[in-house]
Design an enzyme around this catalytic site. Structure first.
Site, PDB file in Angstrom:
ATOM      1  N   ARG A 183      24.594 -15.422 -94.510  1.00 49.91           N
ATOM      2  CA  ARG A 183      24.792 -16.152 -93.250  1.00 49.91           C
ATOM      3  C   ARG A 183      23.471 -16.179 -92.475  1.00 49.91           C
ATOM      4  O   ARG A 183      23.126 -17.162 -91.838  1.00 49.91           O
ATOM      5  CB  ARG A 183      25.917 -15.516 -92.415  1.00 49.91           C
ATOM      6  CG  ARG A 183      26.074 -16.189 -91.067  1.00 49.91           C
ATOM      7  CD  ARG A 183      27.386 -15.951 -90.334  1.00 49.91           C
ATOM      8  NE  ARG A 183      28.130 -14.778 -90.655  1.00 49.91           N
ATOM      9  CZ  ARG A 183      27.830 -13.529 -90.227  1.00 49.91           C
ATOM     10  NH1 ARG A 183      26.791 -13.332 -89.436  1.00 49.91           N
ATOM     11  NH2 ARG A 183      28.579 -12.512 -90.575  1.00 49.91           N
ATOM     12  N   TYR A 217      25.526 -40.626 -78.807  1.00 50.43           N
ATOM     13  CA  TYR A 217      26.490 -40.524 -79.913  1.00 50.43           C
ATOM     14  C   TYR A 217      27.829 -39.980 -79.370  1.00 50.43           C
ATOM     15  O   TYR A 217      27.846 -38.976 -78.649  1.00 50.43           O
ATOM     16  CB  TYR A 217      25.909 -39.606 -81.002  1.00 50.43           C
ATOM     17  CG  TYR A 217      26.921 -39.188 -82.032  1.00 50.43           C
ATOM     18  CD1 TYR A 217      27.624 -40.128 -82.782  1.00 50.43           C
ATOM     19  CD2 TYR A 217      27.194 -37.845 -82.258  1.00 50.43           C
ATOM     20  CE1 TYR A 217      28.566 -39.740 -83.721  1.00 50.43           C
ATOM     21  CE2 TYR A 217      28.131 -37.448 -83.207  1.00 50.43           C
ATOM     22  CZ  TYR A 217      28.810 -38.407 -83.928  1.00 50.43           C
ATOM     23  OH  TYR A 217      29.745 -38.018 -84.844  1.00 50.43           O
ATOM     24  N   LYS A 255      22.311 -38.017 -92.321  1.00 47.40           N
ATOM     25  CA  LYS A 255      21.928 -39.428 -92.287  1.00 47.40           C
ATOM     26  C   LYS A 255      20.656 -39.650 -93.130  1.00 47.40           C
ATOM     27  O   LYS A 255      20.689 -39.465 -94.317  1.00 47.40           O
ATOM     28  CB  LYS A 255      21.769 -39.860 -90.831  1.00 47.40           C
ATOM     29  CG  LYS A 255      22.946 -39.425 -89.936  1.00 47.40           C
ATOM     30  CD  LYS A 255      24.217 -40.125 -90.314  1.00 47.40           C
ATOM     31  CE  LYS A 255      25.515 -39.546 -89.807  1.00 47.40           C
ATOM     32  NZ  LYS A 255      25.561 -38.702 -88.642  1.00 47.40           N
ATOM     33  N   ASP A 258      17.398 -35.932 -80.042  1.00 53.53           N
ATOM     34  CA  ASP A 258      18.128 -36.163 -81.288  1.00 53.53           C
ATOM     35  C   ASP A 258      17.382 -37.270 -82.031  1.00 53.53           C
ATOM     36  O   ASP A 258      17.398 -38.431 -81.630  1.00 53.53           O
ATOM     37  CB  ASP A 258      19.570 -36.580 -80.935  1.00 53.53           C
ATOM     38  CG  ASP A 258      20.432 -36.801 -82.165  1.00 53.53           C
ATOM     39  OD1 ASP A 258      19.872 -37.068 -83.236  1.00 53.53           O
ATOM     40  OD2 ASP A 258      21.672 -36.724 -82.035  1.00 53.53           O
TER      41      ASP A 258
HETATM   42  C1  LIG Z   1      22.762 -39.590 -83.427  1.00 52.65           C
HETATM   43  C2  LIG Z   1      23.689 -38.591 -84.033  1.00 52.65           C
HETATM   44  N1  LIG Z   1      23.575 -37.297 -83.699  1.00 52.65           N
HETATM   45  C3  LIG Z   1      24.385 -36.352 -84.213  1.00 52.65           C
HETATM   46  C4  LIG Z   1      25.383 -36.678 -85.111  1.00 52.65           C
HETATM   47  C5  LIG Z   1      26.286 -35.599 -85.646  1.00 52.65           C
HETATM   48  O1  LIG Z   1      25.901 -35.245 -86.946  1.00 52.65           O
HETATM   49  P1  LIG Z   1      26.917 -34.702 -88.062  1.00 52.65           P
HETATM   50  O2  LIG Z   1      27.866 -35.820 -88.386  1.00 52.65           O
HETATM   51  O3  LIG Z   1      26.027 -34.321 -89.183  1.00 52.65           O
HETATM   52  O4  LIG Z   1      27.636 -33.542 -87.484  1.00 52.65           O
HETATM   53  C6  LIG Z   1      25.538 -38.010 -85.498  1.00 52.65           C
HETATM   54  C7  LIG Z   1      26.623 -38.382 -86.433  1.00 52.65           C
HETATM   55  O5  LIG Z   1      26.921 -39.531 -86.611  1.00 52.65           O
HETATM   56  C8  LIG Z   1      24.668 -38.992 -84.944  1.00 52.65           C
HETATM   57  O6  LIG Z   1      24.793 -40.287 -85.260  1.00 52.65           O
END
Ligand SMILES: Cc1ncc(COP(=O)(O)O)c(C=O)c1O
Length: 396
Positions: A51, A103, A200, A175
């Site tokens: 972990r 998001y 992604k 982000d």
């Molecule tokens: C801009 C953005 N940040 C964070 C996330 C969250 O990531 P995860 O789906 O890997 O938890 C997403 C998911 O679509 C996203 O588009």
């Protein structure tokens, strides 16, 4: 030649990775283990329990950090796992200012989870840094932004927010999921933490869920690593391996995502049934000049609305596409279409999402790396069937 001084493309393939000391395997093995044998209590080879640390994960963390020009990287079980850890840096009473075009999953976590723990969030239109300055008070501890934003592809001036964060001695979290480190490095622009949904573009093949943070601040890294180990949202070694494999082609994929994205955006812009198009590569996009300053190219994400703004027609178009698949997510080699109002942003109340511009007919494309002609042809056949709109049908 020292690998860390090399160019992005070389680091994407090599950073953090050495031939396996046990066998010489060129690929970092998937260390599928939960624990590590100790010679005597506390005497081990740097790994005690998985972990806390796993060699496959450590290699990936070093690679992502290198691509973000960061000293430190940490990986999590998902992008949301990474966000959760970042939020746990805060204490009850602290306030966060976040972009209003965020998001939906981040919005849900902030408002439905962390507000219960006494953290306050302000969702602000970040087009103008003045709006943020007005909201900052002595309880403000963090600014949170995405650029390009999801789904309206707004470009926020990371350097301007970096300067505000520095002046006010607060954290700036960026982000960077949509741009990827190939197109943009927020730490170089003043961010304290850069965050990824590696699910992604970093992974790139729609076969893994994983998240990451990078920072140059040793104390932040220690705190985040402590939270990761204490709370346990860490990725498994197989998933770490998959993202590391994906990273090896990040630069090649991103070049093609950008090339295809531009071609698809130009096709849509010229189509009579398309109303608004959101693509930072167009000179008339309000954030184009900032995008040119802080990004190396404009990416493969595009959003657009249909004339008449009918949700039914947007649904009909999305389901007629044959190469684009209707699905959540983005950033894989294959193209996806999403309907933010009913999918990624369904958790945001209607009046808030509409105020932010997420209208009923908005469709978001994650343009794949196939032949661009085929992608355009697919869009052409799907949009051709959207009926010509009579004025009476316009429900804007
Ligand atoms: C801009 C953005 N940040 C964070 C996330 C969250 O990531 P995860 O789906 O890997 O938890 C997403 C998911 O679509 C996203 O588009």
């Amino acid at each position: 030649m020292k690998k860390q001084n090399t160019r992005f493309e070389t680091r994407a393939i090599h950073a953090g990775q050495e031939p396996d000391p046990a066998t010489g395997a060129i690929m970092t093995p998937i260390y599928q283990t939960s624990t590590y044998v100790q010679e005597s209590p506390g005497k081990h080879k740097g790994y005690a329990y998985a972990r806390g640390k796993n060699p496959t994960r450590v290699a990936l963390e070093k690679c992502i950090a290198s691509l973000e020009n960061a000293k430190y990287g940490l990986c999590f079980s998902s992008g949301q796992g990474a966000e959760d850890a970042v939020m746990k840096l805060l204490r009850p009473g602290d306030e966060v200012i976040a972009t209003d075009d965020i998001y939906g999953g981040s919005y849900r976590m902030f408002t439905k989870v962390f507000e219960h723990f006494g953290i306050r969030f302000h969702f602000v239109n970040m087009d103008d840094p003045k709006n943020v300055r007005e909201k900052i008070n002595e309880r403000t501890k963090m600014l949170w932004l995405e650029s390009p934003t999801n789904p309206l592809m707004k470009i926020l001036d990371i350097e301007a927010y970096g300067a505000i964060a520095k002046e006010k001695k607060i954290l700036l979290v960026v982000d960077n999921t949509f741009a990827s480190p190939y197109l943009q490095n927020p730490l170089d622009l003043g961010a304290s933490i850069v965050l990824h949904s590696a699910t992604k573009y970093l992974g790139g093949h729609s076969d893994v869920v994983l998240g990451a943070t990078c920072t140059n601040d040793e104390r932040l890294q220690e705190q985040l690593a402590f939270i990761a180990n204490s709370c346990g949202a860490v990725p498994g070694p197989m998933d770490s391996f998959l993202v590391m494999r994906g990273l090896k082609t990040l630069h090649v994929r991103m070049d093609r995502h950008c090339e295809n994205g531009k071609a698809v955006a130009e096709f849509l812009r010229d189509h009579p049934k398309v109303d608004k198009i959101y693509f930072p590569g167009f000179p008339d996009h309000p954030g184009h000049e900032i995008a040119k300053k802080q990004m190396r190219n404009f990416g493969g994400m595009i959003s657009f609305t249909l004339k008449g703004n009918s949700m039914e027609e947007a649904f009909a178009m999305a389901s007629r596409l044959k190469i684009f698949s209707l699905a959540e997510s983005l950033g894989g080699v294959e193209p996806l279409v999403g309907h933010p109002a009913s999918m990624t942003h369904a958790s945001i109340p209607r009046e808030i999402r509409e105020k932010a511009g997420v209208l009923d007919s908005l469709l978001r494309l994650s343009v794949g790396i196939e032949a661009k002609e085929d992608l355009i042809e697919d869009l052409r056949q799907a949009i051709a069937l959207v009926p010509d709109l009579k004025p009476s049908k316009v429900n804007l």
